[in-house]
Scaffold this active site. Sequence first.
Site, PDB file in Angstrom:
ATOM      1  N   ARG A  54     -50.767  36.572  36.808  1.00 36.01           N
ATOM      2  CA  ARG A  54     -51.431  35.622  35.899  1.00 36.01           C
ATOM      3  C   ARG A  54     -51.467  34.194  36.431  1.00 36.01           C
ATOM      4  O   ARG A  54     -50.899  33.873  37.454  1.00 36.01           O
ATOM      5  CB  ARG A  54     -50.784  35.655  34.524  1.00 36.01           C
ATOM      6  CG  ARG A  54     -49.306  35.371  34.452  1.00 36.01           C
ATOM      7  CD  ARG A  54     -48.841  35.393  32.990  1.00 36.01           C
ATOM      8  NE  ARG A  54     -47.415  35.190  32.860  1.00 36.01           N
ATOM      9  CZ  ARG A  54     -46.521  36.163  32.774  1.00 36.01           C
ATOM     10  NH1 ARG A  54     -46.912  37.433  32.824  1.00 36.01           N
ATOM     11  NH2 ARG A  54     -45.241  35.886  32.658  1.00 36.01           N
ATOM     12  N   ASP A  55     -52.165  33.368  35.661  1.00 40.64           N
ATOM     13  CA  ASP A  55     -52.229  31.916  35.836  1.00 40.64           C
ATOM     14  C   ASP A  55     -52.883  31.503  37.172  1.00 40.64           C
ATOM     15  O   ASP A  55     -52.303  30.724  37.953  1.00 40.64           O
ATOM     16  CB  ASP A  55     -50.829  31.281  35.721  1.00 40.64           C
ATOM     17  CG  ASP A  55     -50.064  31.775  34.505  1.00 40.64           C
ATOM     18  OD1 ASP A  55     -50.717  32.216  33.539  1.00 40.64           O
ATOM     19  OD2 ASP A  55     -48.813  31.735  34.520  1.00 40.64           O
ATOM     20  N   ASP A  83     -48.642  25.862  27.670  1.00 46.89           N
ATOM     21  CA  ASP A  83     -49.098  25.283  28.938  1.00 46.89           C
ATOM     22  C   ASP A  83     -50.373  24.430  28.884  1.00 46.89           C
ATOM     23  O   ASP A  83     -51.384  24.879  28.357  1.00 46.89           O
ATOM     24  CB  ASP A  83     -49.448  26.393  29.932  1.00 46.89           C
ATOM     25  CG  ASP A  83     -48.468  27.525  29.937  1.00 46.89           C
ATOM     26  OD1 ASP A  83     -47.448  27.444  29.246  1.00 46.89           O
ATOM     27  OD2 ASP A  83     -48.743  28.501  30.640  1.00 46.89           O
ATOM     28  N   GLU A 108     -44.392  31.682  37.177  1.00 44.41           N
ATOM     29  CA  GLU A 108     -45.639  31.492  36.438  1.00 44.41           C
ATOM     30  C   GLU A 108     -46.291  30.179  36.877  1.00 44.41           C
ATOM     31  O   GLU A 108     -45.689  29.356  37.554  1.00 44.41           O
ATOM     32  CB  GLU A 108     -45.360  31.386  34.932  1.00 44.41           C
ATOM     33  CG  GLU A 108     -44.612  32.560  34.348  1.00 44.41           C
ATOM     34  CD  GLU A 108     -44.389  32.454  32.842  1.00 44.41           C
ATOM     35  OE1 GLU A 108     -44.639  33.447  32.156  1.00 44.41           O
ATOM     36  OE2 GLU A 108     -43.956  31.395  32.359  1.00 44.41           O
TER      37      GLU A 108
END
Length: 612
Positions: free
Chosen positions: A269-270, A153, A323
């Site tokens: 997350r993220d 990413d 995500e």
Amino acid sequence: MERILTTFLISMAGALMTGAPDAVAGGVEVSHLGVNNTLVRTNGEGRYLMLPVQESSDDAKINVLVDGNIAETIYVRLAKSKIDYTVPFDLSPYKGHDVIMDIISPQGRSSVREAKEDVCWKAFELADTFDISNNEKYRPAYHHTPLYGWMNDPNGMFYKDGTWHLYYQHNPYGSKWQNMNWGHSVSTDLINWTHLPIAIKPNGLGSVFSGSAAVDSANTAGFGNNAVIALYTSAGTSQMQSLASSTDDGVSFSIYPGNPVIALESEARDPKIFRNNDTDEWNMVLAHPLEHEMLIFTSPDLKNWKYRSSFGKGLGAQGGVWECPDLFELPIEGTSDKKWVLICNINPDGPFGGSGTQYFIGDFDGRTFKADTDKDGNIPTKWLDYGKDHYATVTWSDAPARRRTAIGWMSNWQYAADVPTTQFRSANTLPREIGLFRAPDGDIYASSAPAPEVEQLRGCLTSRINKTTIGKKPRTVQLPASNDGICEIVMDIEAYKADAIDLVLSNSSGDKVKMQYDTRKHTLSFDRTESGIVDFSENFPAVTVTPTHEAEGRIQLRIFIDRSSMEVFGNGGRFVMTNLVFPSVPYTILALSSQGGNAKISNLKIFSINTK
Ligand code: FRU
């Protein structure tokens, strides 16, 4: 054999009795302590300790001991039977100190004697340089790639004082996923990238997963006016959200001692942060991957976060983890209306298997995102790119002139670790401008067009056809003669009497990429089943199809080829397909033909590419 054995036993006995290392070479001493434990001590001069890697090996855990204390822990696929390549471990931060690699090898050796046969032990060495000349056949010439090692990413992107900062998920110790750090590159034109040192490294809370960054112009977090604040996921035993601050414009970050700033009972997350000017608060969208939803938080100071709402359960594609979110507002082309776009990358369950970027259009009041329904009252699943190699796409914070500039990872988790490259793995897409438009079906969609900066890549015009009619018999056009697999192709296609228009790229080895504009279904397909090397994964050969969102049988294409990637933009980004290809030699010919009647092609131009 007997002599070898005797010599072996003598040296073993010597090692046992005197504590002498088993091998001393290249400025390193290797001492085997047992079946799964070896010490590699540096005892010479050199900036790097070169680590020999075999991709098919399992990871060895390496505690880097500096003056006897663990300074870092890294995981490396140390070579067992064959060295695929070496990676550098930078010793310069520890200059003047005693550095020992305390290596815990994977299980599977039956004796110390067997363990000692691993080829890596003779190949550790000190060096002052590391070759990053990057001339692999499939390394893109004008897309962002890591100098070496693995990349997934793009993350943490922000713009400040004329510079575009791009961070990325990076493994500096091998070309497969592991040891997540934030690699860092900068550019003043979104095309030419300068590589800077790793910006955020793993610490005791875990490795550094994806996240975002923004300029804190009003010093709400207390790290100074215009400090750059990064929020990322610390991934250790659990996933939690951490803060890091930079007062040197994102070159180096200090990890906040009060981390984690968000700790939930489940995987999350993220974090994507942004300043919400309507509410004068910070917002965060956080992926709740296993629940297939996004969580929305607010904060006055980037440290204290309050959960406000969740979005997505049961909506859109649900067959994979959600995500890498993003949330932003944009005007709808040709109107004064605005809408919010919520990006939810998903893996697997993308449009053609594996990874994909879905998004929802709707309204956001600083607390809750509400998705729009279509004319039938449903919340439709929409994809930002209909290729197989477009993932983790997010946008830059603080971009100038209200731009919403995005970049994506040009790969797919189905086979990213198996693509036929060695010294590096993966590239990012071209930078893209996101917009909103109303399509003939009455619905609002996001467009994704090459950023204006991409124009500077245009080199010479090598072929041109102002106007032509095509039929059954293919009309061929040569790709640039200096072709080493890079060019830009533009053209306008008018269906006229045709049911389908075929565009085929080919080379002397018989590799082919077949695209087809279906003028009845209003779709464009991309077939890479015969595109070159396709057998490294059963998921790689594929045909991808995008709706063209037009009703009148005309499309305008802009195609970028960069050795192992193709990005096809249609009608100013209203449809896009990004697909990797690995031709055995570059494609040299474009053939155009039509089915069911003639079609018209105009303004066909092929450009070579300016690369530095
Ligand atoms: C997406 C992702 C993120 C995570 C990162 C780890 O590709 O799985 O959710 O933060 O990769 O490298």
